[in-house]
Design an enzyme around this catalytic site. Structure first.
Site, PDB file in Angstrom:
ATOM      1  N   CYS A  73       0.844  -1.206   0.000  1.00 24.19           N
ATOM      2  CA  CYS A  73       0.000   0.000   0.000  1.00 24.19           C
ATOM      3  C   CYS A  73       0.873   1.247   0.000  1.00 24.19           C
ATOM      4  CB  CYS A  73      -0.909   0.012   1.229  1.00 24.19           C
ATOM      5  SG  CYS A  73      -2.075  -1.350   1.244  1.00 24.19           S
ATOM      6  N   ARG A 150      -7.761  -4.341  -3.232  1.00 15.53           N
ATOM      7  CA  ARG A 150      -7.246  -3.202  -4.024  1.00 15.53           C
ATOM      8  C   ARG A 150      -8.217  -2.959  -5.176  1.00 15.53           C
ATOM      9  NH1 ARG A 150      -2.315  -2.677  -1.808  1.00 15.53           N
ATOM     10  NH2 ARG A 150      -1.548  -4.587  -0.852  1.00 15.53           N
TER      11      ARG A 150
HETATM   12  C1  BEZ Z   1       0.573  -4.604   1.814  1.00 13.06           C
HETATM   13  O1  BEZ Z   1       1.778  -4.841   1.804  1.00 13.06           O
HETATM   14  O2  BEZ Z   1       0.110  -3.537   1.448  1.00 13.06           O
HETATM   15  C2  BEZ Z   1      -0.344  -5.690   2.283  1.00 13.06           C
HETATM   16  C3  BEZ Z   1      -0.085  -6.986   1.930  1.00 13.06           C
HETATM   17  C4  BEZ Z   1      -0.924  -7.986   2.347  1.00 13.06           C
HETATM   18  C5  BEZ Z   1      -2.022  -7.682   3.141  1.00 13.06           C
HETATM   19  C6  BEZ Z   1      -2.296  -6.370   3.462  1.00 13.06           C
HETATM   20  C7  BEZ Z   1      -1.467  -5.361   3.025  1.00 13.06           C
END
Ligand code: BEZ
Length: 241
Positions: A73, A150
């Site tokens: 993110c 997402r």
């Molecule tokens: C992230 O790195 O943004 C992420 C990865 C897996 C689950 C939630 C967030």
């Protein structure tokens, strides 16, 4: 494979599709292409953010992400922030949403700006109850029970949804693809053209399949190259560039 979850009563069969029993609870309005995006209100920066008021008359890239202070993110927010000028050039406003609190988001934005040397100058909306996320179909319980997927929407100036994309939690989006779709929508709106697979600005466009070749010749003249009755290429208008 045990297919018993696909059991159905005969009167439930609709055009040959069996909906698993567990999915029936999810049969509700889902955002679809061409729909007017629902108006929603959320607290933001000490006031009320009203989506329609904020969005109308602009193109909008509205995207959800799972959570602040997570690595993928972080790269996505930094990427959108780094493309601020590209968005402004196309008349696009970016808008983000997650279930994080305002306080968590504010500290995270400061981190991102310091780490990547960017200015995050678009709103990160906080939806701690998940009410907006749920209506906008950003919560997919089989992907994660508490975090948004997402999800990306491109919304046009009349508030209609023009693109919807969903990426899993573990894979970040490619923002260049979002810009490419915006460019393609803006290049083909209301002019009888469509964008081929892999189209990039400057590439030929195609004539919409509903338009007859004779009409296309009248409309587009010598820039038109007819390969057959449905492949009609329009070379870019270099004078207009
Ligand atoms: C992230 O790195 O943004 C992420 C990865 C897996 C689950 C939630 C967030």
């Amino acid at each position: 494979m045990d297919l018993s979850i696909f059991g159905h009563r005969d009167d439930e069969i609709l055009a040959g599709i069996d909906v698993p029993r567990g999915y029936e609870a999810h049969l509700r309005w889902l955002p679809r292409l061409g729909d007017i995006f629902p108006n929603f209100h959320l607290e933001h920066e000490g006031g009320l953010f009203r989506f329609h008021e904020w969005a109308e008359g602009n193109w909008v890239y509205f995207f959800s992400h799972p959570a602040a202070n997570t690595p993928v993110c972080t790269t996505e927010i930094a990427d959108v922030a780094a493309h601020g000028e590209e968005l402004a050039r196309r008349g696009v406003k970016a808008l983000n949403l997650s279930l994080d609190t305002h306080e968590v988001q504010a500290a995270w934005i400061a981190d991102i700006e310091q780490m990547f040397g960017v200015k995050v100058d678009f709103p990160l909306l906080s939806d701690p109850t998940g009410k907006v996320a749920s209506v906008c179909d950003m919560l997919h319980p089989h992907e994660d029970t508490v975090l948004c997927v997402r999800k990306s929407f491109i919304i046009d100036p009349s508030l209609r949804i023009r693109m919807i994309a969903e990426y899993p939690l573990n894979v970040g989006r490619d923002f260049e693809e979002i810009l490419r779709v915006i460019d393609a929508l803006q290049a083909t709106d209301h002019n009888g053209l469509v964008a081929p697979g892999g189209w990039m600005p400057g590439d030929p466009l195609l004539v919409h399949p509903y338009i007859y070749t004779e009409e296309a010749k009248e409309r587009f003249g010598s820039r038109l190259r007819v390969l057959n009755r449905y492949m009609r290429l329009l070379s870019p208008n270099v004078d207009a560039a």
